[in-house]
Design an enzyme around this catalytic site. Sequence first.
Site, short mmCIF file in Angstrom:
data_model
loop_
_atom_site.label_atom_id
_atom_site.label_comp_id
_atom_site.label_asym_id
_atom_site.label_seq_id
_atom_site.Cartn_x
_atom_site.Cartn_y
_atom_site.Cartn_z
N HIS A 1 4.50 -6.53 -6.06
CA HIS A 1 3.49 -5.67 -5.40
C HIS A 1 2.47 -5.20 -6.46
O HIS A 1 2.34 -3.99 -6.72
CB HIS A 1 4.22 -4.49 -4.77
CG HIS A 1 3.48 -3.76 -3.70
ND1 HIS A 1 2.25 -3.18 -3.92
CD2 HIS A 1 3.79 -3.51 -2.41
CE1 HIS A 1 1.86 -2.59 -2.80
NE2 HIS A 1 2.77 -2.78 -1.87
N ASP B 1 -5.19 -4.64 4.73
CA ASP B 1 -3.74 -4.81 4.55
C ASP B 1 -3.33 -6.13 5.22
O ASP B 1 -2.92 -6.15 6.39
CB ASP B 1 -3.00 -3.60 5.17
CG ASP B 1 -1.54 -3.54 4.78
OD1 ASP B 1 -1.05 -4.51 4.17
OD2 ASP B 1 -0.89 -2.53 5.09
N GLU C 1 -0.67 -9.37 -4.10
CA GLU C 1 0.77 -9.47 -4.28
C GLU C 1 1.29 -10.88 -3.99
O GLU C 1 1.19 -11.35 -2.86
CB GLU C 1 1.45 -8.48 -3.33
CG GLU C 1 0.86 -7.08 -3.40
CD GLU C 1 1.25 -6.22 -2.20
OE1 GLU C 1 2.35 -6.40 -1.67
OE2 GLU C 1 0.43 -5.37 -1.81
O1 TA6 Z 1 1.69 -4.32 0.46
C1 TA6 Z 1 0.98 -3.54 1.34
C2 TA6 Z 1 1.87 -2.48 1.94
O2 TA6 Z 1 2.94 -3.07 2.64
C3 TA6 Z 1 1.00 -1.60 2.81
O3 TA6 Z 1 1.28 -1.69 4.17
C4 TA6 Z 1 1.12 -0.22 2.21
O4 TA6 Z 1 1.76 0.69 2.98
C5 TA6 Z 1 1.72 -0.50 0.85
O5 TA6 Z 1 2.46 -1.66 0.94
C6 TA6 Z 1 2.43 0.60 0.10
O6 TA6 Z 1 3.69 0.88 0.59
P1 TA6 Z 1 4.52 2.08 -0.01
O7 TA6 Z 1 5.85 2.03 0.68
O8 TA6 Z 1 4.65 1.83 -1.48
O9 TA6 Z 1 3.74 3.33 0.27
#
Ligand code: TA6
Length: 314
Positions: free
Chosen positions: A167, A212, A271
């Site tokens: 991520h 997203d 990612e």
């Molecule tokens: O990778 C994108 C995502 O899945 C978004 O939907 C967003 O919420 C982000 O990850 C961050 O997630 P987190 O659980 O770290 O707040």
Amino acid sequence: MASENVYVEHCKGIHGLDKVILREIRGYSAEVYLFGGQVTSWKNDKREELLFLSNKAIFQPPKAIRGGIPICFPQFGNIDSLEKHGFARNRLWSVDPDPPPCSTHSSTRAFVDLILRHSEEELKIWPHRFELRLRVALTPAGDLLLTSRIRNTNTDGKSFTFTFAYHTYFFVTDISEVRVEGLETLDYLDNLHNRERFTEQGDAITFESEVDKIFLSTPTKIAILDHERKRTFVLRKDGLPDAVVWNPWDKKAKAMADFGDEEYKQMLCVEAACVENPITLKPGEEWKGRQEISVVPSSYCSGHLDPRRVTFTG
Ligand code: TA6
């Protein structure tokens, strides 16, 4: 514990959490926390930070660290009953004191192997025995390589299935001056529309509101162009067919306690992921997923992106 040397230093980070600093002689560096097995810093030879880490990041387990490169395993997102993005990012990993040498990058001395295994506590929420080995390596040229190997160590003969993502939060100068190349015309699942499937239109991806998206079956090379700083991040990946692109924009930014209201302007998540087709491993089987990131001057990359000509350097 690996012996201390100029390339690998084991020390304490924020709130006394264990971290490992990787250094290369020209001044490149990277930092990895054992909590989450998470890279939190990657700097170039001018000591400029290349990854985004929120000023409000909470270095307090079990809350995952906001920024750097969280590892999403055994699931990306919150499809299953498991916690969102899985548990790997908020568990304490251990260091392999005697890691195998870097066979593909024999000149790389700055690397560390972190290991996460099931615990008795974990087995209650995800009833599988596994070993996840993450190698973080900084090459003499300053590239950051992450290699994950996941092995099914179940003794009950059962297979398991997982999704995965690096991520990565890239630091950018101004999100409205950023473009992403390599994903145009591809299909994506839109997280803002219940993962409905769409096709990306237009040239390259630019940003003027929340994004997203999970791009599917993407090329092995993606470029993130930071116009203002005239530099391009090049992300190469292997074993990870999908690519998630995320920026929360202003409203979501305000809703996150560990993220500054204006910080969305300085970050972009791109990612390397495996989401659409989960991986299944039988006992004894191993999966490998790699991500390699480097920085080049923008003129070198812009307009010359040919994903078919990409090869991994190791
Ligand atoms: O990778 C994108 C995502 O899945 C978004 O939907 C967003 O919420 C982000 O990850 C961050 O997630 P987190 O659980 O770290 O707040």
